[in-house]
Design a protein around this motif. Structure first.
Motif, PDB file in Angstrom:
ATOM      1  N   ARG A 157      39.295  24.427   2.817  1.00 55.22           N
ATOM      2  CA  ARG A 157      39.611  23.710   1.580  1.00 55.22           C
ATOM      3  C   ARG A 157      40.761  22.743   1.851  1.00 55.22           C
ATOM      4  NH1 ARG A 157      39.632  28.137  -3.367  1.00 55.22           N
ATOM      5  NH2 ARG A 157      37.527  28.967  -3.049  1.00 55.22           N
TER       6      ARG A 157
ATOM      7  N   ILE B 149      30.720  21.952  -5.097  1.00 55.09           N
ATOM      8  CA  ILE B 149      31.526  23.006  -4.472  1.00 55.09           C
ATOM      9  C   ILE B 149      31.267  24.370  -5.102  1.00 55.09           C
ATOM     10  CG2 ILE B 149      33.339  21.302  -4.016  1.00 55.09           C
ATOM     11  CD1 ILE B 149      35.080  22.890  -6.032  1.00 55.09           C
ATOM     12  N   ARG B 150      30.518  24.412  -6.192  1.00 54.68           N
ATOM     13  CA  ARG B 150      30.278  25.670  -6.894  1.00 54.68           C
ATOM     14  C   ARG B 150      29.341  26.613  -6.151  1.00 54.68           C
ATOM     15  NH1 ARG B 150      30.108  24.362 -13.393  1.00 54.68           N
ATOM     16  NH2 ARG B 150      31.959  23.010 -13.436  1.00 54.68           N
TER      17      ARG B 150
ATOM     18  N   GLN C  58      46.577  28.533   3.546  1.00 56.56           N
ATOM     19  CA  GLN C  58      45.489  29.510   3.611  1.00 56.56           C
ATOM     20  C   GLN C  58      45.479  30.105   5.004  1.00 56.56           C
ATOM     21  OE1 GLN C  58      41.801  27.309   3.007  1.00 56.56           O
ATOM     22  NE2 GLN C  58      42.669  25.525   4.024  1.00 56.56           N
TER      23      GLN C  58
ATOM     24  N   ARG D 143      38.475  19.984  -8.656  1.00 60.23           N
ATOM     25  CA  ARG D 143      37.227  19.776  -7.924  1.00 60.23           C
ATOM     26  C   ARG D 143      36.084  20.594  -8.529  1.00 60.23           C
ATOM     27  NH1 ARG D 143      37.507  21.354  -2.400  1.00 60.23           N
ATOM     28  NH2 ARG D 143      35.768  19.939  -2.015  1.00 60.23           N
ATOM     29  N   TRP D 144      36.407  21.756  -9.095  1.00 59.07           N
ATOM     30  CA  TRP D 144      35.375  22.592  -9.717  1.00 59.07           C
ATOM     31  C   TRP D 144      34.650  21.812 -10.818  1.00 59.07           C
ATOM     32  CZ3 TRP D 144      32.987  27.175  -8.993  1.00 59.07           C
ATOM     33  CH2 TRP D 144      32.267  27.708 -10.064  1.00 59.07           C
TER      34      TRP D 144
ATOM     35  N   SER E 101      43.349  20.215  -5.572  1.00 61.91           N
ATOM     36  CA  SER E 101      43.224  21.236  -6.618  1.00 61.91           C
ATOM     37  C   SER E 101      41.789  21.732  -6.719  1.00 61.91           C
ATOM     38  CB  SER E 101      43.656  20.673  -7.974  1.00 61.91           C
ATOM     39  OG  SER E 101      43.299  21.557  -9.024  1.00 61.91           O
ATOM     40  N   PHE E 102      41.603  23.030  -6.487  1.00 57.17           N
ATOM     41  CA  PHE E 102      40.269  23.608  -6.624  1.00 57.17           C
ATOM     42  C   PHE E 102      39.789  23.506  -8.070  1.00 57.17           C
ATOM     43  CE2 PHE E 102      37.394  27.206  -7.418  1.00 57.17           C
ATOM     44  CZ  PHE E 102      36.431  26.947  -6.460  1.00 57.17           C
TER      45      PHE E 102
ATOM     46  N   HIS F 221      46.306  25.094  -9.279  1.00 56.15           N
ATOM     47  CA  HIS F 221      45.314  25.442  -8.260  1.00 56.15           C
ATOM     48  C   HIS F 221      45.310  24.460  -7.097  1.00 56.15           C
ATOM     49  CE1 HIS F 221      43.381  28.722 -10.612  1.00 56.15           C
ATOM     50  NE2 HIS F 221      43.940  28.056 -11.604  1.00 56.15           N
ATOM     51  N   GLU F 222      46.479  23.893  -6.806  1.00 53.67           N
ATOM     52  CA  GLU F 222      46.647  23.053  -5.624  1.00 53.67           C
ATOM     53  C   GLU F 222      46.920  23.976  -4.433  1.00 53.67           C
ATOM     54  OE1 GLU F 222      48.963  19.366  -7.804  1.00 53.67           O
ATOM     55  OE2 GLU F 222      49.937  21.317  -7.566  1.00 53.67           O
ATOM     56  N   LEU F 223      46.168  23.808  -3.373  1.00 56.72           N
ATOM     57  CA  LEU F 223      46.293  24.692  -2.220  1.00 56.72           C
ATOM     58  C   LEU F 223      47.482  24.292  -1.360  1.00 56.72           C
ATOM     59  CD1 LEU F 223      45.099  27.005  -0.504  1.00 56.72           C
ATOM     60  CD2 LEU F 223      43.695  25.283   0.659  1.00 56.72           C
TER      61      LEU F 223
END
Length: 279
Positions: A146, A166-167, A135, A159-160, A155-156, A130-132
């Motif tokens: 992000r 961020i949620r 976008q 971070r989640w 990574s989302f 989940h590394e961006l």
């Protein structure tokens, strides 16, 4: 910090990269060589206004995370990355500061072309951690800016669990479900990578950061993400019901993720408003 030289350096580096090299479509109306400022900002996960300030030698000193994202977006080699950090008044980055130094993985060719063409729907390119990687403008309009980059900051999923603030992008009653599918997907990624010890250590480290993740991880549930329906809390348009679709590369290490409105909901109208906001 040498603001003027930093701005000039970013401008020259921007001019050397062709849009097609980073998965963007190049049309005949382009008036400048290389990338536009808004395209660099998009790839780096930062606001266009702030990037413009940096090029103009104005604005606050960029953080190391911002510099890392810029180095990734502009495809810097190690020497350029070191020079960038020096100009901003930081010590040169190391592998511990910039995992995978000096930049995140390049977008897989099988996804790059598709990403560049899917301009009418929110689209991301991410890794299986989940590394961006990239976008588009509609994805920013839907999900907010992000950071791009590697684990942990890019990574989302990390971070989640590490940054619960961020949620807010999802309704609170959906948080437990999102936590479960993220943990399941990360375990699937570890298995796909042959239980790579380096990746396993990242998961162990995240267990020490988040008790919630530790509980989910040790349940040993595993499931790769495919298509799923979710609700996104947008600051202007309220709750938007979307379908999230995932197209992985053959090795599964990268995926194209795109969002479509759920039929029969207000999402069609909300998506139209998002498109108008980036037109």
């Amino acid at each position: 910090m040498d603001c003027r030289e930093l701005g000039s350096f970013l401008k020259t580096r921007r001019a050397r990269i062709q849009p097609s090299e980073v998965g963007l479509i190049c049309d005949d109306r382009r008036r400048v060589p290389g990338l536009r400022r808004d395209e660099v900002a998009l790839l780096a996960g930062m606001s266009t206004d702030y990037y413009i300030e940096l090029e103009q030698g104005r604005g606050p000193r960029p953080s190391e995370q911002i510099l890392t994202s810029l180095a990734s977006a502009l495809d810097f080699n190690p020497d350029e990355c070191t020079y960038l950090f020096r100009l901003a008044g930081y010590a040169p980055p190391t592998a511990s500061v910039v995992p995978g130094f000096p930049r995140v993985p390049a977008i897989h060719p099988s996804l790059r072309d598709l990403f560049g063409r899917l301009t009418a729907i929110p689209t991301l390119v991410i890794t299986d951690l989940h590394e961006l990687l990239a976008q588009n403008a509609l994805a920013v309009a839907l999900l907010g800016v992000r950071p791009t980059g590697t684990w942990p900051d890019g990574s989302f999923a990390h971070r989640w669990f590490a940054e619960p603030a961020i949620r807010v992008i999802f309704p609170e009653e959906d948080h437990a479900w999102h936590s479960q599918i993220l943990a399941n997907d990360l375990r699937a990624s570890l298995a796909r990578r042959g239980n790579d010890p380096a990746i396993a250590k990242l998961m162990i480290d995240l267990c020490t950061v988040s008790a919630e993740f530790a509980t989910l991880w040790h349940s040993h549930d595993v499931a790769r993400r495919r298509s799923e329906q979710k609700r996104i809390v947008h600051p202007e348009h309220g709750i938007i019901e979307v379908m999230c679709h995932n197209l992985p590369t053959e090795d599964g290490r990268q995926r194209l993720s795109w969002f479509s409105p759920v039929p029969g909901t207000a999402a069609d109208r909300q998506f139209s408003a998002l498109r108008a906001s980036v037109a």
